[in-house]
Design an enzyme around this catalytic site. Structure first.
Site, PDB file in Angstrom:
ATOM      1  N   CYS A 425       2.929  -7.626   5.856  1.00  0.00           N
ATOM      2  CA  CYS A 425       4.140  -6.864   6.209  1.00  0.00           C
ATOM      3  C   CYS A 425       3.926  -5.953   7.406  1.00  0.00           C
ATOM      4  O   CYS A 425       4.856  -5.705   8.176  1.00  0.00           O
ATOM      5  CB  CYS A 425       4.633  -6.063   5.005  1.00  0.00           C
ATOM      6  SG  CYS A 425       3.466  -4.807   4.421  1.00  0.00           S
ATOM      7  N   HIS A 690       4.257  -0.707   1.598  1.00  0.00           N
ATOM      8  CA  HIS A 690       4.991  -1.841   2.156  1.00  0.00           C
ATOM      9  C   HIS A 690       5.782  -1.408   3.387  1.00  0.00           C
ATOM     10  O   HIS A 690       6.580  -0.473   3.337  1.00  0.00           O
ATOM     11  CB  HIS A 690       5.940  -2.427   1.107  1.00  0.00           C
ATOM     12  CG  HIS A 690       6.708  -3.621   1.587  1.00  0.00           C
ATOM     13  ND1 HIS A 690       6.093  -4.761   2.068  1.00  0.00           N
ATOM     14  CD2 HIS A 690       8.047  -3.856   1.681  1.00  0.00           C
ATOM     15  CE1 HIS A 690       7.005  -5.636   2.425  1.00  0.00           C
ATOM     16  NE2 HIS A 690       8.201  -5.110   2.207  1.00  0.00           N
TER      17      HIS A 690
END
Length: 775
Positions: A425, A690
């Site tokens: 990510c 994230h």
């Protein structure tokens, strides 16, 4: 005078621009969308050399030869070809919209004589053939507008305005009343029938014998009679139907004019062969059937829907249909590219939203390749699968970044953006932020690579950035291939398995791999110039700053470290004051849509904070003094500096003289000091561990989109991540709210994804439109 000045420049190479905002001109205004120009020599004199880069340009409006002064931030550069095409659109507002969409303009630039297109005429679309590209007006403008001369075909034949002749001048030849001269926004260049000549065989389909979905028909292509199945007959009013050729192993639909269609029932009436023997009409044997993959109901598939275009979907029905000996499938598509909601010839075989369903042969379906590699995408597989030799998915050349409506059309939805896999990510969000809707770092894609093979640069350009901008999707294995190459180059085995920080990735690829010029040049107290690619904000926690904005944090950090920018950066990447993925110094940080760096520049003219005149001294001791203004950088002219420091509380301050370039004094005199501003184009945020991304994709305040490379998941251990791009106009609503409301706003009550922007920002990305023009 004006005309004479313009004529003197005509021998020079001209640079063209389009106005993005209205510009005052006496008692009237020049509308956005107007085109203007100036000589390259004049332009370079304004922005280069020893002088401070100018904030404005003196340009000539093409349509009325008016000379106006415009801010460099309200114009966008154009190539001569783009300007000539846009000039053919008379309405400036419509012209600006076509420029912002970009896709159609780029297709028009590449269009050629002999290309088959669709044209809009009398509120209908007709197939046509391009015969002429150029100007037909009898004017003597500096840049003649470019039009397309086309010949209408099919149902459009005879509905035109000429035979290729305009005012007695023959620009091309075509059938009587079948010619048109049109601007490019009235032409559809892609998704039309191939350029093979299609000759209509008698007898033809007519309103008395309409063509219906599922009909078996024949048509001639290059003097060969072919047959196919009508997949969509909804375009009959426009003069054509979409046909799936019987001898095709793919599902490449052809758009065939109605007058080129020979219906099966017409052949039978004339004594021809029945439908089961219809294939005997073809000149030559059918191609061998392609091998059928193991596909079943609920299988994810891809279909070569039209030439050069894939459609993705899920099989919802499998079986046999009348008039076809092949096994057929009903597919629910991800996008509205179909022609049914699951009904075929009045009978429902499955259910799906309107225009999401399509019936095709089973052999025309392939397993969805977006997920095949994702299920096997481990580092060891990259060494054995030969990805570096696979050129099938590469998109070469230069694909421009997406803007406005084109960005929404191509990027919004599920399975859009960059697909995440194996802690990727940080890279997915960084790449999407930098390249999806901005060209701020396109130099990384095209600058000659220091490595002989340049494989990493080619992977970045042709397997990630170009597919993202053209198709709106990048598969996980493309990013994994880049990670694998970076792992080999950096000799860091964790690059393909572990999560990194975005700045670690950016520094590696810009500095060590591509050897790009540093984005930032900083200097502290006369020391040596420091060069870097990202800037980390370091400040002391201050209780009075409950919800600072980026402008305040940057000024605090530069003051704390006694830093100055040596030059205006084309791209300014700023890391927020947070350490690790958990600790945040501030619960909220407010985005600054514009970053004013005027007072952060070394040896640059600055403005007195008291009277607004040219400043001569700077006092760092006055930074936190709130008597005159809010905390921030403060500089004064000579008179104001003396008066301000007469106060006993400032008696110990030590103002330092500012160096003002002599070129500015000669050029500007006592005029107002220009402001150097950068615009925000993307933000990286991190919640827990994230990373996600916010990107500004248009000029409007609400033009924000949110990207998450792992927004959803299909399957468990052997499944795959589903990337998603959604629009988030709520961000602009909060940005427009009063500061007191934002400070008191409960993050949990914020609408949409706004909380992740205001509370979890990790990295802000700014760009200079002016510097991007020549740096």
């Amino acid at each position: 005078m004006m005309a004479a000045g313009l004529a003197a420049e005509m021998d020079d190479f001209l640079m063209y621009f389009i106005l993005m905002e209205k510009v005052p001109l006496g008692s009237r205004t020049v509308e956005p969308g107007k085109l203007c120009c100036m000589s390259e020599e004049s332009y370079l004199q304004r922005i280069t050399g020893d002088q401070i880069p100018a904030q404005s340009l003196n340009v000539t409006v093409l349509e009325d030869n008016a000379l106006i002064e415009v801010d460099v931030n309200v114009v966008q550069p154009l190539s001569k070809r783009q300007a000539a095409l846009l000039l053919a659109i008379p309405n400036p507002t419509e012209r600006l919209g076509c420029f912002l969409e970009r896709g159609l303009l780029e297709q028009a630039v590449q269009a050629e004589v002999g290309q088959r297109v669709l044209v809009e005429h009398e509120q209908k679309f007709y197939p046509a053939l391009i015969h002429y590209v150029g100007n037909f007006l009898d004017n003597s403008t500096l840049l003649p507008p470019v039009y397309f001369g086309v010949e209408l075909e099919g149902e459009g034949e005879g509905r035109g305005q000429n035979n290729g002749t305009h005012k007695g001048v023959a620009f091309f030849k075509c059938k009587k009343n079948s010619g048109l001269l049109l601007p490019f926004n009235k032409v559809i260049f892609s998704g039309v029938a191939p350029s093979e000549s299609v000759a209509p065989p008698p007898p033809q389909a007519s309103p008395l014998n309409p063509v219906n979905q599922g009909d078996t028909v024949a048509f001639f292509v290059e003097d060969k009679l072919k047959q196919g199945l009508v997949i969509s007959s909804s375009h009959q009013a426009d003069g054509y139907v979409e046909v799936l050729p019987e001898d095709s192993a793919s599902s490449d639909l052809l758009k065939i004019p109605l007058d080129a269609i020979l219906k099966e029932d017409i052949i039978s009436e004339d004594g021809g062969t029945p439908s089961r023997d219809f294939k005997s009409l073809s000149n030559g044997a059918l191609k061998e059937e392609a091998p059928v993959h193991h596909l079943e109901v609920d299988s994810l598939v891809q279909i070569q829907y039209k030439e050069g275009e894939l459609a993705y979907g899920t099989i919802r029905w499998l079986g046999n249909l009348a008039y076809s000996e092949d096994t057929m499938v009903g597919v629910e598509l991800e996008e509205e590219k179909g022609c049914t909601d699951g009904v075929w010839q009045g009978h429902r075989y499955f259910s799906c939203p309107p225009k999401r369903g399509i019936f095709v042969k089973l052999k025309a379906c392939q397993p969805d390749t977006r997920f095949l590699s994702s299920r096997e995408c481990q580092p060891k597989s990259l060494e054995t699968e030969g990805y570096s030799k696979d050129e099938s998915r590469r998109i070469s050349g230069k694909v421009p970044p997406l803007q406005g409506a084109a960005a929404v059309d191509i990027l919004e939805g599920d399975m859009k953006g960059i697909q995440g896999h194996c802690n990727s990510c940080y890279m997915d969000a960084a790449l999407f932020s930098l390249f999806s809707c901005s060209s701020a770092l396109d130099c990384l894609l095209f600058k000659p690579s220091p490595h002989p093979d340049g494989e990493i640069q080619r992977t970045l350009r042709e397997e990630i950035v170009n597919p993202l901008r053209k198709h709106g999707f990048v598969s996980a294995d493309s990013v994994m291939m880049l990670r694998h190459q970076l792992m080999q180059e950096s000799q860091c085995p964790s690059f393909t398995t572990s999560e990194k920080d975005p700045e670690e990735f950016l520094n590696l690829i810009m500095q060590r791999i591509l050897r790009a010029d540093p984005l930032l040049r900083l200097q502290s107290d006369g020391q040596r110039v420091q060069e870097c690619y990202c800037y980390q904000i370091f400040i002391e926690k201050q209780q009075e700053m409950a919800a600072p904005n980026v402008q305040q944090l940057l000024e605090q950090s530069f003051h704390h470290s006694n830093l100055k920018l040596v030059e205006v950066p084309s791209c300014f990447i700023i890391q927020m004051p947070r350490f690790g993925k958990e600790y945040k110094m501030f619960s909220k940080i407010l985005p600054s849509l514009e970053l004013d760096i005027t007072d952060l520049l070394l040896d640059s003219p600055r403005e007195c904070v008291v009277c607004g005149q040219l400043a001569a001294f700077e006092c760092s001791d006055c930074f936190k003094d709130i008597i005159l203004s809010s905390p921030g950088l403060k500089q004064y002219c000579t008179l104001c500096c003396q008066q301000v420091h007469r106060h006993h509380s400032r008696g110990g301050h030590k103002p330092l003289p500012l160096k003002v370039p002599s070129s500015f004094l000669k050029a500007q005199g006592v005029k107002k000091v220009p402001r150097e501003k950068l615009e925000l184009f993307a933000v990286l945020s991190i919640e827990t561990s994230h990373y996600v991304s916010f990107v500004k994709y248009g000029l409007e305040k609400g033009s924000w989109m949110f990207f998450d490379s792992m927004a959803d998941r299909c399957g468990s251990e052997n499944g795959y991540n589903i990337p998603r791009v959604t629009l988030c106009p709520e961000v602009a609503t909060y940005l427009a709210s009063p500061l007191t409301d934002l400070i008191s706003q409960n993050p949990r009550e914020m609408k949409g994804v706004a909380k992740r922007l205001f509370c979890d920002a990790y990295m802000y990305m700014y760009r200079s439109q002016k510097m991007a023009l020549y740096k």
